[in-house]
Design a protein around this motif. Structure first.
Motif, PDB file in Angstrom:
ATOM      1  N   UNK A 182       3.149   4.411  -0.315  1.00 34.11           N
ATOM      2  CA  UNK A 182       2.105   5.428  -0.182  1.00 34.11           C
ATOM      3  C   UNK A 182       1.353   5.600  -1.507  1.00 34.11           C
ATOM      4  N   UNK A 183       2.111   5.618  -2.599  1.00 32.12           N
ATOM      5  CA  UNK A 183       1.496   5.764  -3.921  1.00 32.12           C
ATOM      6  C   UNK A 183       0.623   4.554  -4.251  1.00 32.12           C
TER       7      UNK A 183
ATOM      8  N   UNK B 272      -4.451   2.361   8.309  1.00 35.69           N
ATOM      9  CA  UNK B 272      -5.797   2.930   8.150  1.00 35.69           C
ATOM     10  C   UNK B 272      -6.091   3.200   6.677  1.00 35.69           C
ATOM     11  N   UNK B 273      -5.109   3.720   5.953  1.00 34.65           N
ATOM     12  CA  UNK B 273      -5.302   3.998   4.528  1.00 34.65           C
ATOM     13  C   UNK B 273      -5.509   2.712   3.742  1.00 34.65           C
TER      14      UNK B 273
ATOM     15  N   UNK C  10      10.735   6.582   5.505  1.00 36.79           N
ATOM     16  CA  UNK C  10      10.467   7.986   5.177  1.00 36.79           C
ATOM     17  C   UNK C  10      10.233   8.099   3.677  1.00 36.79           C
ATOM     18  N   UNK C  11       9.863   9.286   3.228  1.00 37.07           N
ATOM     19  CA  UNK C  11       9.675   9.517   1.797  1.00 37.07           C
ATOM     20  C   UNK C  11      11.009   9.965   1.201  1.00 37.07           C
TER      21      UNK C  11
ATOM     22  N   UNK D 281       9.221  -1.185  -6.883  1.00 35.15           N
ATOM     23  CA  UNK D 281       8.411  -1.853  -7.899  1.00 35.15           C
ATOM     24  C   UNK D 281       6.988  -2.052  -7.389  1.00 35.15           C
ATOM     25  N   UNK D 282       6.042  -1.889  -8.287  1.00 33.10           N
ATOM     26  CA  UNK D 282       4.620  -2.064  -7.977  1.00 33.10           C
ATOM     27  C   UNK D 282       4.028  -3.041  -8.981  1.00 33.10           C
TER      28      UNK D 282
END
Length: 225
Positions: free
Chosen positions: A70-71, A101-102, A141-142, A148-149
């Motif tokens: 999400x981030x 969609x995001x 879920x959150x 890792x990004x």
């Protein structure tokens, strides 16, 4: 070790290189290259209507958690292609209609998940090119478990670095290191220009084995004692 490991946002692939790769098919590259092809078990939910070319952006998230995904969407740019390494999990769907969609709204050209998705009908309606390992009704879920990004990941048995060139179409996805991209695209364009050159000859009655040289090789082998 930090819970979240964040790498640098990669430089995007040069527009001229993108244009060149858009003129070829993934299968054309597959005629001369063996590395970098995402395993065929990661299949398209929505097939692209043309060759997509973009910049690899990578996320790795564990089992039940999609906090970092999400981030990460907030950092996607037009022309990026998102890879999601699920770190071995094949049960929890991290992308459904809302997340897709995001991703699409951020301008990403496509996404590949080394795991399942959900909300197939919504993703199809959205028209977001997406590849995954099937469908699941169990979602992430959150849970704030980390990840890792924009660091090296694995997707479909292929190592992927942020900034790699991504070429994707209905036949699959190939990931090419940026320092090899110029050589690959020049060879691919030359082969693409020759594609289909034998169709008229075959239609006129010539044999494919004669045109390709396969029949000559077999004849030579049969003559050996």
């Amino acid at each position: 070790m930090k819970k979240y490991q964040i790498g640098s946002v990669p430089k995007q692939v040069d527009a001229e290189l993108v244009r060149k790769f858009e003129s070829v098919e993934v299968a054309t590259i597959g005629h001369f290259r063996h590395r970098g092809f995402v395993r065929h078990s990661i299949t398209p939910v929505v097939e692209p209507k043309k060759t997509l070319v973009g910049t690899a952006v990578t996320v790795a998230i564990p089992g039940t958690d999609s906090t970092l995904l999400h981030h990460a969407i907030g950092f996607l740019r037009p022309g990026d292609f998102l890879f999601v390494d699920r770190l071995g999990d094949d049960r929890h769907a991290c992308i459904g209609g809302g997340v897709a969609f995001a991703i699409r709204t951020a301008g990403a050209i496509g996404v590949a998940i080394d795991g399942p998705c959900t909300d197939v009908e919504e993703i199809v309606e959205l028209g977001m090119p997406l590849w995954c390992r099937g469908v699941s009704g169990i979602t992430t879920r959150l849970n704030d478990l980390g990840g890792a990004l924009n660091l090296p990941v694995s997707c479909g048995n292929v190592p992927i670095l942020p900034g790699d060139v991504v070429v994707a179409d209905a036949s699959g996805i190939v990931v090419i290191p940026i320092d090899e991209a110029d050589e690959v695209v020049e060879e691919a364009m030359a082969r693409q220009a020759r594609a289909g050159r034998n169709k008229d000859k075959v239609a006129a009655g010539e044999k494919l084995g004669d045109l390709s040289g396969a029949s000559r090789l077999i004849a030579a082998a049969l003559e050996q004692k």
